[in-house]
Scaffold this motif. Structure first.
Motif, PDB file in Angstrom:
ATOM      1  N   PRO A 211      20.544  -2.067  -6.732  1.00 13.00           N
ATOM      2  CA  PRO A 211      19.160  -1.759  -7.109  1.00 13.00           C
ATOM      3  C   PRO A 211      18.213  -2.916  -6.805  1.00 13.00           C
ATOM      4  O   PRO A 211      18.511  -4.071  -7.101  1.00 13.00           O
ATOM      5  N   MET A 212      17.090  -2.575  -6.183  1.00 15.57           N
ATOM      6  CA  MET A 212      16.111  -3.570  -5.787  1.00 15.57           C
ATOM      7  C   MET A 212      14.822  -3.307  -6.566  1.00 15.57           C
ATOM      8  O   MET A 212      14.286  -2.194  -6.542  1.00 15.57           O
ATOM      9  N   HIS A 213      14.321  -4.332  -7.253  1.00 18.88           N
ATOM     10  CA  HIS A 213      13.119  -4.197  -8.072  1.00 18.88           C
ATOM     11  C   HIS A 213      11.913  -4.718  -7.286  1.00 18.88           C
ATOM     12  O   HIS A 213      11.910  -5.866  -6.833  1.00 18.88           O
ATOM     13  N   LEU A 214      10.918  -3.860  -7.138  1.00 20.00           N
ATOM     14  CA  LEU A 214       9.743  -4.212  -6.346  1.00 20.00           C
ATOM     15  C   LEU A 214       8.502  -4.153  -7.226  1.00 20.00           C
ATOM     16  O   LEU A 214       8.156  -3.101  -7.777  1.00 20.00           O
ATOM     17  N   LYS A 215       7.836  -5.294  -7.371  1.00 25.36           N
ATOM     18  CA  LYS A 215       6.609  -5.367  -8.165  1.00 25.36           C
ATOM     19  C   LYS A 215       5.433  -4.825  -7.343  1.00 25.36           C
ATOM     20  O   LYS A 215       5.347  -5.053  -6.137  1.00 25.36           O
ATOM     21  N   LEU A 216       4.513  -4.120  -8.019  1.00 16.06           N
ATOM     22  CA  LEU A 216       3.366  -3.531  -7.357  1.00 16.06           C
ATOM     23  C   LEU A 216       2.076  -4.251  -7.749  1.00 16.06           C
ATOM     24  O   LEU A 216       1.960  -4.758  -8.873  1.00 16.06           O
ATOM     25  N   PRO A 217       1.086  -4.295  -6.842  1.00 19.66           N
ATOM     26  CA  PRO A 217      -0.193  -4.939  -7.162  1.00 19.66           C
ATOM     27  C   PRO A 217      -0.872  -4.326  -8.393  1.00 19.66           C
ATOM     28  O   PRO A 217      -1.584  -5.004  -9.120  1.00 19.66           O
TER      29      PRO A 217
ATOM     30  N   PHE B 189       0.843  -1.200   0.000  1.00 26.46           N
ATOM     31  CA  PHE B 189       0.000   0.000   0.000  1.00 26.46           C
ATOM     32  C   PHE B 189       0.876   1.246   0.000  1.00 26.46           C
ATOM     33  O   PHE B 189       0.626   2.205  -0.723  1.00 26.46           O
ATOM     34  N   TYR B 190       1.908   1.213   0.845  1.00 29.15           N
ATOM     35  CA  TYR B 190       2.818   2.355   0.900  1.00 29.15           C
ATOM     36  C   TYR B 190       3.573   2.514  -0.424  1.00 29.15           C
ATOM     37  O   TYR B 190       3.782   3.630  -0.910  1.00 29.15           O
ATOM     38  N   LEU B 191       3.990   1.408  -1.019  1.00 31.81           N
ATOM     39  CA  LEU B 191       4.728   1.477  -2.287  1.00 31.81           C
ATOM     40  C   LEU B 191       3.871   2.080  -3.397  1.00 31.81           C
ATOM     41  O   LEU B 191       4.383   2.800  -4.262  1.00 31.81           O
ATOM     42  N   GLU B 192       2.566   1.801  -3.378  1.00 30.57           N
ATOM     43  CA  GLU B 192       1.681   2.419  -4.375  1.00 30.57           C
ATOM     44  C   GLU B 192       1.654   3.942  -4.187  1.00 30.57           C
ATOM     45  O   GLU B 192       1.569   4.701  -5.150  1.00 30.57           O
ATOM     46  N   ASN B 193       1.743   4.380  -2.937  1.00 31.68           N
ATOM     47  CA  ASN B 193       1.844   5.814  -2.647  1.00 31.68           C
ATOM     48  C   ASN B 193       3.106   6.404  -3.280  1.00 31.68           C
ATOM     49  O   ASN B 193       3.065   7.458  -3.917  1.00 31.68           O
ATOM     50  N   VAL B 194       4.237   5.715  -3.109  1.00 30.31           N
ATOM     51  CA  VAL B 194       5.507   6.188  -3.684  1.00 30.31           C
ATOM     52  C   VAL B 194       5.403   6.238  -5.211  1.00 30.31           C
ATOM     53  O   VAL B 194       5.855   7.197  -5.853  1.00 30.31           O
ATOM     54  N   HIS B 195       4.791   5.213  -5.780  1.00 31.58           N
ATOM     55  CA  HIS B 195       4.621   5.142  -7.233  1.00 31.58           C
ATOM     56  C   HIS B 195       3.796   6.332  -7.739  1.00 31.58           C
ATOM     57  O   HIS B 195       4.137   6.967  -8.751  1.00 31.58           O
ATOM     58  N   THR B 196       2.730   6.676  -7.011  1.00 31.22           N
ATOM     59  CA  THR B 196       1.895   7.818  -7.384  1.00 31.22           C
ATOM     60  C   THR B 196       2.669   9.124  -7.271  1.00 31.22           C
ATOM     61  O   THR B 196       2.591   9.992  -8.153  1.00 31.22           O
ATOM     62  N   LEU B 197       3.434   9.267  -6.189  1.00 28.91           N
ATOM     63  CA  LEU B 197       4.262  10.470  -6.022  1.00 28.91           C
ATOM     64  C   LEU B 197       5.243  10.632  -7.180  1.00 28.91           C
ATOM     65  O   LEU B 197       5.415  11.732  -7.726  1.00 28.91           O
ATOM     66  N   MET B 198       5.893   9.554  -7.546  1.00 27.19           N
ATOM     67  CA  MET B 198       6.860   9.612  -8.646  1.00 27.19           C
ATOM     68  C   MET B 198       6.170  10.011  -9.952  1.00 27.19           C
ATOM     69  O   MET B 198       6.706  10.800 -10.739  1.00 27.19           O
ATOM     70  N   ARG B 199       4.963   9.480 -10.161  1.00 24.38           N
ATOM     71  CA  ARG B 199       4.226   9.815 -11.385  1.00 24.38           C
ATOM     72  C   ARG B 199       3.874  11.312 -11.415  1.00 24.38           C
ATOM     73  O   ARG B 199       3.986  11.973 -12.444  1.00 24.38           O
TER      74      ARG B 199
END
Length: 430
Positions: free
Chosen positions: A139-145, A108-118
């Motif tokens: 570098p660490m790759h994290l898949k999002l829902p 849930f938090y990572l989706e927040n980061v993804h939105t901020l970056m967008r």
């Protein structure tokens, strides 16, 4: 979706809404003048509570972590606000480094980061993620829902600058509230803009200082529109040197609870409010709804059971609680499908960019809703929040209600600007 608001035509909050709508030109001018004198926090979110007889902020977060919960229709507002904020700070900005929280497995938090970056990419910046977690060495790759992916990279400190491999940012945006302390790698960055400043983090910041600043703001604003400041301001007290494990500070806590409850009872009598007053006791530093309890009588904070003492003694990052805020409880009359809810307003620079309702089906109107089991419903009105309908009856129109939310949230944002000025170590030293 707008929740069913359990209010009546004689409801004081409806009168407050009417006052705010009638004074809109004066209010917007007042905010403009405030921003001529003070710098808004780069971004913020404010939790509000609508009791029917008052509407007040109960928490202000300077590292908001729920941008993914905003309505997609509000994204253009967020992009415009991001552009304005960056142009003001670093007009020539090309690269933006975002530093997220360390618990990077929380999707849930990572989706927040993804939105901020967008948002910042659409504002015209190259955006990359760097982690304060020293275990991140490559570098660490994290898949999002949602189907996207984040790449989190190790930070590289070089003299007075901080960046990533082959990436030198003008500006560094913290989405990490520094609950665990201020790491040396962030200190002494004299050639880069660090947003928010280090003293905004929970290692330094105190909620009581924020609400002292909000007191000043609420009094000025209430005078402007001709209302009792209590209508939009919760009473509070602070108690330091508390140790829940060793049961130190219980007398101080009980006295503070008694003092705040006495003030609230007096106001309830003045306004003919039949509710039983209560207070919320919470850690003076920290977030994520940890270290929070509802108290209705001073005797309840003495002889706490082991489970409650354990719950109250530690917050995020294992931070020990030694100072607490005792805040007037504002019961929520707002419901979404019978579940208690509260509005949360998101801002960037001086602008409201959206919001959502925090909803909790298993919590009562006098309880903390920021707890496991909560969910979020975006504030998705047909029109933007700032397009009001002054001719509509109070409480019947979505944009009018959200405009009022935005005004009260912006008061908390003004208070945050006062707070950051007053606690700036450079100012204090100077």
């Amino acid at each position: 979706m707008i929740p069913h608001l359990i209010t009546s035509s004689g409801d004081p909050v409806l009168e407050l809404e009417q006052r705010i709508l009638e004074a809109q030109p004066s209010i917007e001018r007042w905010f403009r003048l405030e921003w001529m004198e003070h710098t808004p926090p780069f971004y913020s979110s404010v939790d509000l509570r609508n009791a029917g007889f008052k509407l007040a902020p109960v928490d202000t977060n300077l590292y908001p972590g729920g941008f993914n919960n905003l309505s997609p229709e509000m994204m253009p507002l967020a992009v415009q606000a991001a552009m304005a904020a960056i142009e003001k700070i670093c007009p020539e900005a090309k690269n933006l480094l975002v530093i997220p929280e360390n618990h990077t497995r929380n999707t849930f938090y990572l989706e927040n980061v993804h939105t901020l970056m967008r948002i910042f990419r659409q504002a015209g910046l190259n955006v990359r993620l760097g982690s304060l977690d020293e275990t991140v060495t490559e570098p660490m790759h994290l898949k999002l829902p949602s189907g996207g992916e984040l790449v989190v990279e190790p930070l590289i400190r070089n003299k007075l600058r901080l960046g990533l491999k082959d990436f030198d940012p003008c500006t560094i945006l913290l989405n990490n509230d520094l609950s665990g302390g201020i790491p040396p790698i962030l200190q002494g960055l004299h050639e880069q803009y660090l947003l928010p400043p280090l003293h905004a983090g929970w290692a330094v910041r105190r909620k009581s200082k924020h609400f002292h600043a909000y007191d000043d703001v609420a009094k000025k604003f209430a005078k402007l529109i001709g209302v009792d400041p209590w209508m939009l301001n919760p009473y509070f007290a602070q108690c330091g040197k508390v140790n829940f494990h060793e049961r130190h500070g219980e007398d101080c806590l009980a006295e503070a609870v008694d003092s705040v409850l006495a003030k609230v009872r007096k106001k309830y009598k003045e306004y003919g409010i039949q509710e039983k007053p209560f207070v919320i006791v919470k850690a003076d530093a920290g977030t994520y709804g940890m270290g929070v309890m509802t108290v209705r009588d001073p005797s309840e904070v003495k002889d706490l059971n082991r489970k409650t003492r354990n719950k109250m003694s530690v917050v995020k990052e294992g931070m020990e609680v030694s100072e607490v805020l005792i805040q007037e409880g504002v019961p929520s009359v707002e419901r979404l499908q019978e579940a208690v809810c509260e509005p949360v307003v998101y801002m960037m620079d001086r602008y409201v960019v959206g919001g959502f309702y925090r909803v909790h089906a298993d919590r009562g109107p006098d309880e903390n809703l920021n707890a496991p089991g909560m969910h979020f419903v975006p504030l998705a009105f047909e029109e933007q929040f700032n397009v009001t309908h002054p001719e509509a009856a109070p409480g019947t129109n979505g944009p009018n209600r959200f405009y009022m939310y935005g005004v009260i949230a912006r008061l908390a944002m003004v208070a945050a600007s006062y707070e950051l000025e007053r606690t700036d170590p450079e100012t204090e030293l100077g």
